[in-house]
Design an enzyme around this catalytic site. Structure first.
Site, PDB file in Angstrom:
ATOM      1  CB  ALA A 265      -0.926   0.008   1.219  1.00 26.26           C
ATOM      2  CG  MET A 266       1.981   5.379  -1.879  1.00 22.29           C
ATOM      3  SD  MET A 266       3.628   5.318  -1.122  1.00 22.29           S
ATOM      4  CE  MET A 266       3.858   7.042  -0.718  1.00 22.29           C
ATOM      5  CG  ASN A 268      -0.328   8.071  -2.337  1.00 21.78           C
ATOM      6  OD1 ASN A 268       0.835   8.175  -2.678  1.00 21.78           O
ATOM      7  ND2 ASN A 268      -1.082   7.028  -2.669  1.00 21.78           N
ATOM      8  CG  HIS A 300       2.673   0.654   7.835  1.00 21.66           C
ATOM      9  ND1 HIS A 300       3.814   0.394   8.572  1.00 21.66           N
ATOM     10  CD2 HIS A 300       3.108   1.303   6.720  1.00 21.66           C
ATOM     11  CE1 HIS A 300       4.865   0.863   7.940  1.00 21.66           C
ATOM     12  NE2 HIS A 300       4.465   1.422   6.801  1.00 21.66           N
ATOM     13  CD  GLU A 301       0.788   2.046   3.820  1.00 20.68           C
ATOM     14  OE1 GLU A 301       1.260   3.174   3.572  1.00 20.68           O
ATOM     15  OE2 GLU A 301       1.477   1.018   3.827  1.00 20.68           O
ATOM     16  CD  GLU A 323       7.980   3.170   4.957  1.00 22.14           C
ATOM     17  OE1 GLU A 323       7.260   2.476   5.699  1.00 22.14           O
ATOM     18  OE2 GLU A 323       7.518   3.839   4.016  1.00 22.14           O
TER      19      GLU A 323
END
Length: 875
Positions: A265-266, A268, A300-301, A323
Site C-alpha cells: 500500500a502507499m 499518499n 501502517h498507512e 518506515e
C-alpha cells in the site's frame, strides 16, 4: 550486454534544493493513450548562488514550457533523459510545463498507469518524474491544487490528495473534479485515481470533534469485502489518538484498492492506494493471516499521516525515519488489538526469516545506508523490520516517559519539515540522561550482533556473575565493527521454576535491564538464593543472535517455568534448532533419541499449559524453518536440514498425536468470526493438520475430510498445505476442486499458485513449469508473479536451492521475462539470491553461474544493482 553498475548516490553529497516551491497547480486531462499534464509551479530561489533550475523527468513528452507567461525558446532550456534544466530562471517566477504520457503502456506501475480500466498512481520513490517535470525529491514540500478531467461514463470518480473542491460536467461527455491539499508535501506523496468503483462510506469523529468522511473504493461488487478494512481504519484512528495523541487533519480519508500494485500500500496524503489483497476479505475468500495483514497495513498507512507525511524524510537515506518508526507503531497497534505475546513472536519470526538473512549476505546494508545505486532496492527488511526494532530498543533504554516526551517533541518541533535521523534522536536527548550518540551507531552499522552469555554462581557469596560478549561479522564495505548498545531484559529462575527476586545495581527486582555497551562486560547479581537458570533477552529486547551455556535439560526446565511468553517459546526453539542442525550435520534422519525425548516432553507440556491460548499453542508447535537454519550451518545443505527437520516434525506428531487429532477435528460453528480468539483456534487446527501430514498417508483421509468440511479459507489453505506434504494424488485432486470453485477470484487463485510453489514435492520442477506457462499467469500483475515466483524462491529453500541448480535457472528465466515489464518487481525477485554464499560449494557454483548469466543480459538498472551487489567480492 549491459554489465555496467548504476552510479551511486552518497549521503555525504547531500545538498538542499536551491529553490522553494511555493505552490503547485496540476491539470490532468485523462486519456489512456495520451494523458496531458499541465503543471504550474510558483517558485522562489533560496540559495545565494546562481544555480540553474534542474527538474527531474523521464519517459514523458514535453509539449510546451513557459516562464512567467512567456514561451521559452529551445536555447533557454535543455532536456535530457533524466530531466530538464533552465540555466537562468530568475529569483522568483511562475513556471508552466505541459507534458504528455501514455498510462496504458506503463507496465512498471510507477507514475500514472492503468489497472483494470482505472487510472492510478504510484509515486514513491521516484514516480512523479514520470508524470511531469519536477524536483522529485522528498525535501521539496509544497501545497498541491489538482484539477482532473476525464470521460464521465468510464471514470465517474476522480480522486486526489486533500479535501474535495468544485466538481461538474464538461462538454463532450467529460467532467472534472478539483482537490486541494493545504499541507505541504513532497511529490512522492502525490496521488490520483480515476475510474468506476463501489464505495464503502463511513465516518470518524476525532478527539477535537471534527467529523471525517471515510471511503474505501473497490471494484464493483466488492464493497462488502472491504468492511474489515474500514473497521481496522477506525480502530487505528482511535488508537493513534489514545496512545500517541495524533489526530487526523483533513476532512476526508480515502482508500482505493487496485489489483495491479508493486507494494502492499502507499500512504499518499489523504488518498491511500492499496494492493487489493490488503483490503478485500471475508471468511470464505481470505485467511486469518490476510485479516491480520489488512489490520496491520491499513493501520501502517494511516499512521504515516504523522510519521512520514506531516514529518517526512530530508533525503532517501533517511527512509527508516518514516518506515521503521511506522512499522513500530503498527506492531504496537497489532499487539493492542490481538495477543501481545503472539504478536511479538510473529514479529521476531518475520525478522529472523526476512532480515537476518539480509544482514548475513552480500545485500547487507545499515538501517540508514551511506550510499545506494537504486533507491527502489532499499525498501528492505533492514529498513522496515530492523528499523522498527531500533525504535523498540530506544523505548526500552530510556523508558516510557522519556520516550513519549521525545516523540511529542519530535512532532511539535519538526511538523511540516523533512527531517533526519539526527534530528529524530535529538528530540529524545533532553528527556534522558543516556547519551544517545552511541545508540545511533545502530543506524550506521550493518549486521546482526552475535552475543555469547556465560554464567557463574557462587553459593558462598550468593552472587551470580553473568558475562556477555558481542561480535558482529563483517558486512560489505564494513570490515571493522564497533560494539553496539544492547538492552537485555534478564530474569533468574531457581531449579523449582520460581522467579527469583535479586539485587542488581542496588535495585531489588524480579527482572532487570542490562545494557551491554562494550565488546564484553560482566554483571553481578546478589541475593541469589540458589544456582539460577537465566532467562535472557526477554521479549526479544535486542535484535541479536544469542548463545549461552545453558544445557538442554536446564533449558527445557526453564521453558516450563518462564513467565515471559517469548522466552518460553525461544527456549523450545533453541532446543529444536540444535537437534535439527546436529542431525543435519551428521546425516541422520532423526536426532539423538534421548535429547529428542526431552524436547518432546517439554513441547507436550508447554502446549498443554497453553490450552486457553490456542494461538500461542500453535506457535509452540512451530519449528525453525529451513530458511532460518541455513544461517546456522556452515556450507549449508538445505536437503539435509529438511530431512532432519522432517524427522523432528514426525517425532512431535507421534508424541502429540492424540492432542493433534483432537485439534484437527475441531469444527467451526456459527457465522465467521475474524477475532483473534477464533483465529487462534483455526491456527492450532492448521498446525495440527500440518504435523499430522508428516506421518504420511495415515491421516490423509482425516485431512481430506477437514478440507471438504472447511467453511473458511484459513481451514481450506491449512488442509491443502497439509496434503501437499503427502506423496499421493490427494493433493492434485484437492487442487482441481479448489480451482473449479475459485477460478473467478484472482486473489484466491494467487493462493492456489502459492501453495503449490511452496510444496516440497518430487514433481515440483515440472509443476512450476506448467504453472508458469498458464494463460492466467500474468507477468504484468505483481500479485500473480509473486504468487509463484516469490513463493518458490523465498519460501521454498529446498526447491529453490536444489543441488543441480534448476531452481536458480527457473527464477532466472522468469526474471528475464519480468524485467522489461517491471524492473522493481524483477529486482525484488533477485533478492532471493541474497544467501547464496552460505551454501555448500555445489550450490554456490550453480547460484554464481546463474547470477553471472543474468549479469550478461540486457537488464534494468534496478536488476543490475542487485546482481552487482550479490556478486561483489567481500572486502
Amino acid at each position: 550486454m549491459r554489465t555496467e553498475t548504476p552510479p551511486k548516490v552518497h549521503l555525504k553529497d547531500y545538498q538542499p534544493f536551491p529553490f522553494r516551491v511555493e505552490r503547485v497547480r496540476l491539470l490532468f486531462n485523462l486519456y489512456p493513450s495520451a494523458t496531458t499534464v499541465v503543471s504550474r509551479l510558483t517558485m522562489t530561489r533560496t540559495s545565494d548562488s546562481s544555480d540553474p533550475l534542474r527538474l527531474d523527468g523521464e519517459k514523458i513528452t514535453l509539449k510546451r514550457i513557459e516562464l512567467n507567461g512567456r514561451p521559452l525558446s529551445g536555447d533557454e532550456f535543455v532536456v535530457d533523459g533524466d530531466g530538464l534544466t533552465i540555466p537562468n530562471p530568475g529569483d522568483a517566477f511562475d513556471l508552466e510545463i505541459e507534458t504528455e504520457i501514455c498510462p496504458k503502456d506503463n507496465t512498471e506501475l510507477s507514475g500514472l498507469y492503468i489497472s483494470t480500466d482505472r487510472f492510478c498512481t504510484q509515486c514513491e520513490a521516484e514516480g512523479f518524474r514520470r508524470i511531469t517535470y519536477y524536483p522529485d525529491r522528498p525535501d521539496v514540500l509544497a501545497p498541491f491544487f489538482v484539477r482532473i478531467e476525464a470521460d464521465k461514463e468510464k471514470y465517474p470518480r476522480l480522486l486526489s490528495n486533500g479535501n474535495p473542491g468544485d466538481a461538474g460536467d464538461l462538454p463532450g461527455g467529460r467532467h472534472f473534479a478539483e482537490w486541494n491539499d493545504p499541507h505541504p508535501k513532497p511529490s512522492y506523496l502525490f496521488a490520483l485515481v480515476g475510474g468506476e468503483f463501489d464505495v464503502l462510506d463511513d465516518h470518524f469523529t476525532t478527539m477535537s470533534g471534527r467529523r471525517v468522511h471515510l471511503t474505501i473504493n473497490v471494484e464493483k461488487g466488492d464493497a462488502p469485502r472491504a468492511a474489515y478494512a474500514m473497521q481496522s481504519l477506525k480502530k487505528a484512528m482511535a488508537w493513534d489518538e489514545d496512545v500517541f495523541g495524533r489526530e487526523y487533519d483533513l476532512d476526508v480519508f480515502q482508500i482505493v484498492a487496485v489489483r495491479d500494485f508493486n507494494f502492499g500500500a502507499m500512504e499518499n496524503k489523504g488518498l491511500n492506494i492499496f494492493n487489493a489483497a490488503y483490503v478485500l476479505a471475508d471468511g470464505e475468500t481470505a485467511t486469518d493471516a490476510d485479516f491480520e495483514a489488512i489490520e496491520s497495513i491499513v493501520a501502517h498507512e494511516y499512521f504515516h499521516n504523522w510519521t512520514g507525511n506531516r514529518i517526512t524524510c530530508r533525503d532517501w537515506f533517511q527512509l527508516c525515519l518514516k518506515e521503521g518508526l511506522t512499522v513500530y507503531r503498527d506492531q504496537e497497534f497489532s499487539k493492542a488489538m490481538r495477543s501481545p505475546a503472539v504478536s511479538r513472536i510473529k514479529d521476531v519470526i518475520r525478522l529472523r526469516t526476512r532480515q537476518f538473512p539480509e544482514d548475513a549476505g552480500p545485500l547487507a546494508h545499515p538501517v540508514r545506508p551511506d550510499s545506494y545505486a537504486r533507491i527502489d532496492n532499499l525498501y528492505t527488511a533492514t529498513v522496515y523490520e530492523k528499523g522498527s526494532e531500533l525504535i523498540r530498543m530506544l523505548r526500552t533504554l530510556i523508558g516510557n516517559e522519556a520516550f513519549f516526551a521525545g516523540l511529542n517533541r519530535y512532532f511539535d518541533q519538526l511538523d511540516g519539515q523533512a527531517a533526519t535521523i539526527e534530528q529524530f534522536l535529538d528530540s529524545f536527548q533532553p528527556s534522558t540522561t543516556r547519551n544517545l550518540a552511541e545508540f545511533s551507531r545502530w543506524y550506521a552499522q550493518a549486521g546482526t550482533p552475535q552475543v555469547k552469555a556465560t554464567g557463574n554462581y557462587d553459593p558462598d557469596t550468593r552472587t551470580y556473575r553473568l558475562s556477555l560478549s558481542q561480535t558482529t561479522a563483517p558486512t560489505p564495505g564494513q570490515n571493522e565493527k564497533s560494539p553496539m548498545v544492547l538492552p537485555m531484559r534478564v530474569a533468574l529462575f531457581d531449579a523449582n521454576g520460581a522467579k527469583m527476586e535479586t539485587q542488581f545495581n542496588a535495585m531489588t527486582a524480579a527482572e532487570h535491564l542490562l545494557v551491554l555497551e562494550s565488546a564484553s562486560s560482566e554483571y553481578v547479581f546478589s541475593e541469589v538464593s540458589s544456582a539460577p537458570y537465566p532467562s535472557l533477552n526477554r521479549g526479544f529486547s535486542a535484535p541479536i543472535r544469542l548463545t549461552d551455556d545453558l544445557g538442554e535439560a536446564a533449558r527445557a526446565a526453564l521453558a516450563g517455568a518462564d513467565d515471559d511468553a517469548f522466552a518460553q517459546w525461544e527456549g523450545l526453539q533453541s532446543i529444536a534448532r540444535a537437534l535439527i542442525l546436529d542431525a543435519a550435520g551428521s546425516g541422520d534422519e532423526e536426532p539423538d533419541p534421548a535429547r529428542l525425548d526431552a524436547f518432546l516432553t517439554a513441547t507436550r507440556d508447554a502446549v498443554a499449559r497453553a490450552v486457553d491460548d490456542p494461538a500461542y499453542a500453535a506457535l509452540l508447535l512451530y519449528l525453525p524453518t529451513v530458511g532460518e537454519l541455513i544461517l546456522d550451518m556452515k556450507d549449508a545443505d538445505p536437503d539435509a536440514i529438511h530431512v532432519a527437520r522432517l524427522g523432528v516434525r514426525r517425532a512431535v506428531a507421534r508424541r502429540l498425536e492424540e492432542q493433534l487429532v483432537a485439534a484437527a477435528e475441531q469444527k467451526e460453528s456459527g457465522a465467521f468470526d475474524a477475532s483473534a480468539a477464533s483465529a487462534g483456534r483455526r491456527a492450532l487446527k492448521s498446525a495440527a493438520l500440518s504435523l499430522l501430514s508428516s506421518l504420511g498417508k495415515s491421516h490423509q483421509d482425516r485431512i481430506v475430510r477437514a478440507l471438504d468440511a472447511a467453511t473458511t479459507m484459513t481451514e481450506r489453505l491449512g488442509a491443502l498445505g497439509a496434503l501437499s506434504n503427502i506423496d499421493s494424488g490427494a493433493f492434485d485432486r484437492a487442487l482441481g476442486s479448489f480451482e473449479a470453485r475459485w477460478s473467478g477470484l484472482p486473489l484466491v487463485m494467487d493462493k492456489w499458485f502459492g501453495v503449490q510453489a511452496m510444496a516440497v514435492r518430487t514433481d515440483l520442477r515440472d509443476r512450476l513449469q506448467r504453472l508458469s506457462a498458464r494463460a492466467d499467469y500474468d507477468l504484468k500483475n505483481p500479485n500473480r508473479v509473486r504468487s509463484l515466483a516469490a513463493s518458490f524462491s523465498m519460501n521454498n529453500p529446498v526447491g529453490f536451492h536444489a543441488a543441480d541448480g534448476w531452481g536458480y535457472r527457473f527464477l532466472g528465466d522468469l526474471i528475464l521475462k519480468v524485467d522489461p515489464l517491471n524492473p522493481a518487481l524483477s529486482a525484488r525477485l533477485l533478492t532471493s539470491f541474497e544467501s547464496w554464499r552460505a551454501f555448500n560449494a555445489t550450490r554456490r557454483d550453480k547460484a554464481q553461474a546463474e547470477l553471472g548469466r543474468l549479469s550478461e543480459a540486457d537488464l534494468s538498472k534496478n536488476a543490475r544493482d542487485i546482481i552487482s551487489r550479490a556478486l561483489a567480492d567481500r572486502e
